[in-house]
Design an enzyme around this catalytic site. Structure first.
Site, short mmCIF file in Angstrom:
data_model
loop_
_atom_site.label_atom_id
_atom_site.label_comp_id
_atom_site.label_asym_id
_atom_site.label_seq_id
_atom_site.Cartn_x
_atom_site.Cartn_y
_atom_site.Cartn_z
N LYS A 178 62.35 8.77 46.52
CA LYS A 178 60.71 8.63 46.96
C LYS A 178 59.75 8.86 45.71
CE LYS A 178 57.35 10.46 49.13
NZ LYS A 178 56.49 11.81 50.39
N LYS A 230 60.76 4.87 49.80
CA LYS A 230 60.15 4.73 49.92
C LYS A 230 59.50 4.83 48.46
CE LYS A 230 56.70 7.95 51.11
NZ LYS A 230 55.96 8.97 51.85
#
Ligand code: PBG
Length: 306
Positions: A178, A230
């Site tokens: 992320k 992400k």
């Protein structure tokens, strides 16, 4: 006949927001068509998701009051924990009910973890809070937890807490790679975030792809059932690298900023909305994502069905 990639409703997960104390759904201005739900409109949204054949829903809770330690996250009567029980009762047999396991929606400083007296995020103290949050969410009945806070060691601690609590059946979708991204902007409005500053001390540095792969491998070692990259679009190369490096399902999160950019351009008539949505989602699948989290999940399922 020769399409190499498919896009199917079952591969899509819809992120949904539920807010404590609302009497009617509240529009999120930076995310056209996305709402903060009341407990009852949330049920209508997840029932529709189930009817459309989506693979899952990811629940985010927004408490009425926030504090330094994010008490609302571990309180059994906290909004997210109540919503988990509601949603599992409504659609738990039809799709996978997932919940965000992170403190940032619940802390008044907006960070994903607990702070030291001098204001730094304290990784190891935060792990204790995540273990407690895992217990609260699994007691509420969640089927899969989504640790999104990027603390080192979070998957191991959560796996251990779930197992010790008799919740061996709860699985983990790890936000592994992320990145500290500008594309989370609209989400911060969606959850009424009070964050000042950034998350660069715990989220990944955008130039680094190998490090994203290493994070995914570490999470698998610690017990992750699915690993996630992400954002999705600016990191399609990382999705591909992770897909090639692991033997568990890979997810990608088509985040708020990616959603809002397309919506904004479409609203101006600068691009054609529906084909652009489907092209976006198939590109994430083509890059190697088995599962895609997207605010368009329900709409895409409808488009695919017609
Ligand atoms: C943290 C979390 C964030 C998102 C999902 N989980 C925000 C952040 O890390 O700042 C972003 C999702 C999106 O932008 O759509 N709990």
């Amino acid at each position: 006949m020769v399409a190499e990639t498919s896009l199917e409703a079952r591969q899509l997960v819809l992120p949904v927001f539920v807010r404590e104390g609302l009497s009617e759904p509240r529009a999120i201005s930076s995310m056209p068509g996305v709402f903060q739900h009341t407990r009852s409109t949330l049920l209508a949204a997840v029932a529709e998701a189930a009817e459309l054949g989506l693979g899952g829903v990811m629940l985010f809770g927004i408490p009425e009051t926030k504090d330094a330690v994010g008490s609302g996250a571990t309180d059994p009567a906290g909004i997210l924990n109540l919503a988990i029980t509601d949603v599992v009762a409504e659609v738990g047999d039809a799709l996978t009910v997932m919940s965000d396991l992170c403190l940032d929606e619940f802390t008044d400083h907006g960070h994903c973890g607990l702070l030291t007296p001098d204001g730094r995020v304290d990784n190891d103290k935060t792990l204790e809070a995540y273990a407690e949050m895992a217990r609260a969410q699994s007691d509420a009945g969640v089927q899969m937890v989504g640790p999104s806070g990027m603390m080192d060691g979070q998957v191991a601690v959560i796996r251990e807490a779930l197992d010790a609590d008799g919740h061996e059946e709860v699985s983990i979708l790890a936000y592994s790679a992320k990145y500290a991204s500008a594309f989370f902007g609209p989400f911060r409005e969606a959850v009424d975030s009070s964050l000042e500053g950034d998350r660069r001390t715990y989220q990944q540095d955008p130039p680094n792809a190998l490090e994203g792969v290493r994070e995914a491998l570490l999470d698998i070692e610690q017990g992750a059932d699915i690993v996630m990259v992400k954002p999705a679009l600016a990191y399609l190369d990382v999705v591909r690298r992770v897909r090639d490096a692991v033997d568990v399902p890979v997810a990608a999160y088509n985040v708020s900023g990616e959603f809002s950019m397309l919506e904004a351009a479409a609203a101006r008539g600068w691009i054609e909305r529906e084909p652009a949505i489907l092209e976006t989602l198939i590109s994430i699948r083509r890059a190697g994502a088995d599962v895609v989290l997207t605010y368009w999940a329900a709409e895409a399922a409808r488009l695919l069905a017609r």
